[in-house]
Enzyme design. Structure first.
Site, mmCIF file in Angstrom:
data_model
loop_
_atom_site.group_PDB
_atom_site.id
_atom_site.type_symbol
_atom_site.label_atom_id
_atom_site.label_comp_id
_atom_site.label_asym_id
_atom_site.label_seq_id
_atom_site.Cartn_x
_atom_site.Cartn_y
_atom_site.Cartn_z
ATOM 1 N N LYS A 106 -47.902 17.269 -27.265
ATOM 2 C CA LYS A 106 -48.259 16.585 -28.509
ATOM 3 C C LYS A 106 -47.188 15.537 -28.872
ATOM 4 O O LYS A 106 -46.108 15.523 -28.281
ATOM 5 C CB LYS A 106 -48.423 17.629 -29.622
ATOM 6 C CG LYS A 106 -49.580 18.619 -29.362
ATOM 7 C CD LYS A 106 -49.681 19.635 -30.500
ATOM 8 C CE LYS A 106 -50.843 20.606 -30.302
ATOM 9 N NZ LYS A 106 -50.940 21.570 -31.425
ATOM 10 N N TYR A 147 -60.522 18.286 -32.479
ATOM 11 C CA TYR A 147 -60.239 19.423 -33.365
ATOM 12 C C TYR A 147 -61.368 19.652 -34.378
ATOM 13 O O TYR A 147 -61.115 20.161 -35.475
ATOM 14 C CB TYR A 147 -58.912 19.213 -34.089
ATOM 15 C CG TYR A 147 -57.687 19.574 -33.271
ATOM 16 C CD1 TYR A 147 -57.499 20.869 -32.785
ATOM 17 C CD2 TYR A 147 -56.687 18.638 -33.004
ATOM 18 C CE1 TYR A 147 -56.370 21.221 -32.051
ATOM 19 C CE2 TYR A 147 -55.544 18.983 -32.269
ATOM 20 C CZ TYR A 147 -55.398 20.278 -31.803
ATOM 21 O OH TYR A 147 -54.271 20.634 -31.086
ATOM 22 N N ASN A 186 -46.114 21.752 -33.249
ATOM 23 C CA ASN A 186 -45.774 22.821 -32.303
ATOM 24 C C ASN A 186 -45.814 22.392 -30.836
ATOM 25 O O ASN A 186 -46.024 23.194 -29.950
ATOM 26 C CB ASN A 186 -46.657 24.047 -32.572
ATOM 27 C CG ASN A 186 -48.132 23.734 -32.499
ATOM 28 O OD1 ASN A 186 -48.510 22.634 -32.127
ATOM 29 N ND2 ASN A 186 -48.962 24.708 -32.839
ATOM 30 N N HIS A 221 -50.476 21.969 -26.832
ATOM 31 C CA HIS A 221 -51.810 22.562 -27.001
ATOM 32 C C HIS A 221 -52.204 23.290 -25.725
ATOM 33 O O HIS A 221 -51.862 22.852 -24.631
ATOM 34 C CB HIS A 221 -52.845 21.461 -27.270
ATOM 35 C CG HIS A 221 -54.260 21.913 -27.060
ATOM 36 N ND1 HIS A 221 -54.963 22.604 -28.005
ATOM 37 C CD2 HIS A 221 -55.084 21.816 -25.985
ATOM 38 C CE1 HIS A 221 -56.166 22.892 -27.527
ATOM 39 N NE2 HIS A 221 -56.262 22.429 -26.298
ATOM 40 N N GLU A 236 -62.629 20.200 -23.132
ATOM 41 C CA GLU A 236 -61.395 19.476 -23.482
ATOM 42 C C GLU A 236 -60.885 18.624 -22.321
ATOM 43 O O GLU A 236 -60.365 17.527 -22.543
ATOM 44 C CB GLU A 236 -60.328 20.485 -23.920
ATOM 45 C CG GLU A 236 -60.676 21.119 -25.259
ATOM 46 C CD GLU A 236 -59.688 22.196 -25.696
ATOM 47 O OE1 GLU A 236 -59.876 22.757 -26.780
ATOM 48 O OE2 GLU A 236 -58.727 22.469 -24.939
HETATM 49 P P1 ATP Z 1 -53.867 24.320 -30.297
HETATM 50 O O1 ATP Z 1 -55.366 24.347 -30.514
HETATM 51 O O2 ATP Z 1 -53.236 23.007 -30.695
HETATM 52 O O3 ATP Z 1 -53.490 24.769 -28.926
HETATM 53 P P2 ATP Z 1 -53.642 26.898 -31.513
HETATM 54 O O4 ATP Z 1 -54.890 27.208 -30.756
HETATM 55 O O5 ATP Z 1 -52.449 27.758 -31.287
HETATM 56 O O6 ATP Z 1 -53.194 25.403 -31.260
HETATM 57 P P3 ATP Z 1 -55.254 26.396 -33.843
HETATM 58 O O7 ATP Z 1 -55.558 27.463 -34.842
HETATM 59 O O8 ATP Z 1 -56.319 25.968 -32.882
HETATM 60 O O9 ATP Z 1 -53.932 26.858 -33.061
HETATM 61 O O10 ATP Z 1 -54.731 25.145 -34.654
HETATM 62 C C1 ATP Z 1 -54.720 23.847 -34.066
HETATM 63 C C2 ATP Z 1 -53.470 23.112 -34.494
HETATM 64 O O11 ATP Z 1 -53.551 22.832 -35.895
HETATM 65 C C3 ATP Z 1 -52.170 23.926 -34.347
HETATM 66 O O12 ATP Z 1 -51.634 23.874 -33.057
HETATM 67 C C4 ATP Z 1 -51.285 23.227 -35.355
HETATM 68 O O13 ATP Z 1 -50.803 21.975 -34.824
HETATM 69 C C5 ATP Z 1 -52.258 22.941 -36.493
HETATM 70 N N1 ATP Z 1 -52.299 24.053 -37.455
HETATM 71 C C6 ATP Z 1 -52.894 25.256 -37.306
HETATM 72 N N2 ATP Z 1 -52.743 26.030 -38.367
HETATM 73 C C7 ATP Z 1 -52.033 25.288 -39.256
HETATM 74 C C8 ATP Z 1 -51.541 25.520 -40.584
HETATM 75 N N3 ATP Z 1 -51.773 26.676 -41.233
HETATM 76 N N4 ATP Z 1 -50.838 24.520 -41.172
HETATM 77 C C9 ATP Z 1 -50.619 23.359 -40.543
HETATM 78 N N5 ATP Z 1 -51.053 23.070 -39.295
HETATM 79 C C10 ATP Z 1 -51.742 24.020 -38.659
HETATM 80 MG MG MG Z 2 -56.612 25.971 -30.792
#
Ligand code: ATP
Ligand code: MG
Length: 145
Positions: free
Chosen positions: A10, A50, A113, A116, A127
Site C-alpha cells: 500500500k 474495497y 497497515n 493487503h 482482485e
Molecule cells: P485488506 O483487505 O487491506 O487486506 P484486512 O482484510 O485485514 O485488510 P479489512 O477489514 O478488509 O481488513 O479492511 C480493509 C482495510 O481498511 C484495512 O486493511 C485498513 O487499511 C482499513 N480499515 C479496516 N478497518 C478499519 C478501521 N476500523 N479504521 C480505519 N481503517 C480501517
Molecule cells: Mg480485507
C-alpha cells in the site's frame, strides 16, 4: 483449494521505502511472484476494489489513503496461498498482529497497515483481475484465468 492470492504493497509501504524488504519476506515464505507492477489507484478504482466496505465509517479515509500515492499489486502463487499469506501479513491492526508478521514489523496503525492480502480464493481471482488483464497474465506467467 486455489494456489493464488493478491498482495498489494500500500502507499505507506512505498513511502517508507519498504518494497524490497516486503517482497523479500514474501519470497522467503515460499510465495512465487507471478506478476507485479506499480500503479496509482483512482478514487473509482479504489472504491471498486474495497466496495465491500462502502457503508463503513472509515470508507472515505480508506479511499484517501489508498489513492495517496502509488501501490504495488503482486500476483502470488503458493499452495494454500490465501490462508498462508494472511498469516504472513498478520492481523489488520498491527497492535494485534503476531511477532514477525509484515504488519507487526512495518505497519503504523489499523488504517495504514502497509499491505493487503486477499481473504478468499474467489476474491483472489477477482482482485488479481482488478490489476492485471487476462492477456498479460497469460503472456507474463501462462495463467489461464
Ligand atoms: P485488506 O483487505 O487491506 O487486506 P484486512 O482484510 O485485514 O485488510 P479489512 O477489514 O478488509 O481488513 O479492511 C480493509 C482495510 O481498511 C484495512 O486493511 C485498513 O487499511 C482499513 N480499515 C479496516 N478497518 C478499519 C478501521 N476500523 N479504521 C480505519 N481503517 C480501517
Ligand atoms: Mg480485507
Amino acid at each position: 483449494m486455489s494456489n493464488r492470492t493478491l498482495a498489494i504493497i500500500k502507499p505507506d509501504g512505498i513511502r517508507k521505502n519498504l518494497i524490497g524488504q516486503i517482497i523479500t519476506k514474501i519470497t522467503e515464505a515460499g510465495f512465487k511472484v507471478k506478476a507485479v507492477k506499480m500503479v496509482k489507484l483512482t478514487k473509482d478504482s479504489a472504491a471498486g476494489f474495497y466496495e465491500v466496505h462502502k457503508e463503513r465509517a472509515f470508507f472515505k479515509d480508506l479511499l484517501d489513503y489508498m489513492t495517496s500515492g502509488p501501490c504495488v499489486p503482486i500476483a502470488l502463487e503458493k499452495e494454500n496461498a490465501v490462508a498462508d499469506f494472511r498469516k504472513l501479513i498478520g492481523a489488520t491492526d498491527p497492535a494485534e498482529a503476531e511477532d514477525g508478521t509484515i504488519r507487526k514489523l512495518y505497519a503504523a496503525s489499523k488504517a495504514e497497515n502497509v499491505i493487503h492480502g486477499s481473504d478468499s480464493d474467489e476474491n483472489a481471482a477477482i482482485e488479481i483481475l482488478h490489476f492485471f488483464s487476462r492477456k498479460e497474465l497469460l503472456d507474463i506467467s501462462g495463467y489461464q484465468f
